[in-house]
Scaffold this motif. Structure first.
Motif: not given
Length: 372
Positions: A18-19, A25-28, A40-47, A49-58
């Motif tokens: 998960e770490a 990057p999301m593409l990968d 699959r579960d690792g990807v879901a958990s990584a996304l 994560r509160p620390s991830a806080r994904p920013r919006p794409w432009l």
């Protein structure tokens, strides 16, 4: 890439996996998500994560001078700092004479006298065209447009002002209910906006409210879509030197962006009290490059405490600020599409939170979610 990841499966699992995936990057993450159940579960958990806080794409959408129905799009992922050019995405049933327009944060649309074609989908893979039989009741050329609850079961599109001279009500407002497939006339815009071109307005949406700011004066109006009514117009300009104002809904805040010869400032705006609280200011050396030697034409858009700023007269750079930590963290993003901008007549910007399914749908549709 999926094969290479599989070779490390025994060494990467649980929290370690998960770490590692939280740095990818999301593409990968698309091929990573279909390796097996654990990945699959690792990807879901990584996304998640509160620390991830994904920013919006432009997203920079370009429309050519010749053949305007042809669009190309560059996308910037601020979480990895990478640009990608989107492969061909269905651009809706756009006619050859229709030009694209954008309204923050994620609405891309074209407008004819009888219909509206729009997409609020992050990657613009899904479009809606309103019925010409139940068309707009008022002919318009440069209205302000906003979409409310774009991800809900019944999005509504608000079209305001920008009418042709022969229309009796220059401030007419119509709302399109996507689920019902019909237009409804609502209370007209406040009188203070009469005689002001819709191209000088900028909109932002928060919940059921649509905010409209007049860029030159800084006057702010608010429309309640549920009630179909406007609140009183208020004056929010805090600095008389400001010659360009924009309003952005960032997280749970309404943010007023003011551009003056002295720099760029951000205020937290409270419509009810008509008061503003200074959030921060762009560094002077950065502001000098952003504003330039002439009055800029500025576009501001944002989501989740992250705001993008673009000056069409200086398109080589895009400016961004993160206000999530109680301070302003600024950065400059190089525009990779500058050559395309010079050859194309129309540029429209949107931004949006992008999910893994959005990326898979556009870039890797052959990779379906793992099923065990």
């Amino acid at each position: 890439m999926a094969e290479r990841m599989a070779s490390y499966e025994l060494q990467l699992e649980g929290d370690v996996l998960e770490a590692v995936l939280s740095k990818v990057p999301m593409l990968d993450l698309v091929p990573a998500s279909v390796v097996n159940r654990a990945w699959r579960d690792g990807v879901a958990s990584a996304l998640a994560r509160p620390s991830a806080r994904p920013r919006p794409w432009l997203f920079l959408h370009h429309q050519r001078v010749l053949g305007p129905s042809r669009l190309s799009t560059h996308a910037y992922d601020p979480n990895s700092g990478t640009w990608v050019r989107l492969p061909h995405v269905p651009s809706g049933p756009l006619a050859a004479d229709e030009t694209i327009c954008a309204s923050q944060p994620s609405l891309l649309y074209t407008l004819t006298p009888t219909s509206l074609c729009f997409s609020s989908d992050p990657v613009k893979a899904r479009w809606v065209r309103t019925s010409e039989e139940a068309g707009l009741q008022v002919w318009r050329r440069d209205p302000a447009v906003a979409v409310v609850a774009p991800e809900g079961p019944s999005p509504r599109v608000v079209v305001m002002g920008g009418t042709w001279e022969f229309e009796e009500d220059a401030l007419a407002v119509e709302v399109y209910d996507v689920a019902a497939g019909r237009w409804e006339r609502c209370e007209s815009l406040p009188e203070r906006l009469k005689g002001v071109s819709g191209t000088t307005w900028q909109t932002a949406v928060s919940g059921r409210y649509v905010y409209v700011v007049e860029r030159g004066s800084g006057g702010l109006c608010r429309f309640d879509v549920d009630a179909g009514k406007w609140g009183p117009a208020v004056e929010l300009r805090q600095d008389r030197a400001v010659f360009h104002s924009s309003v952005v809904v960032s997280g749970d805040r309404v943010v007023l962006v003011g551009v003056s010869t002295e720099g760029v400032r951000l205020w937290k705006a409270d419509y009810e009290s008509a008061k503003c609280e200074l959030i921060g200011q762009m560094p002077p050396d950065m502001a000098e490059g952003f504003i330039g030697d002439q009055f800029p034409t500025v576009s501001c858009l944002g989501q989740r405490d992250f705001i993008y700023m673009y000056n069409s007269s200086k398109p080589e750079n895009i400016y961004a600020v993160d206000i999530s930590a109680g301070r302003c963290d600024w950065e400059i993003i190089k525009n990779p599409a500058i050559g395309d901008v010079e050859r194309m007549s129309r540029v429209a910007l949107t931004c949006s939170q992008v999910k893994l399914d959005d990326v898979r749908r556009v870039f890797r549709p052959e990779l379906t979610a793992f099923r065990a």
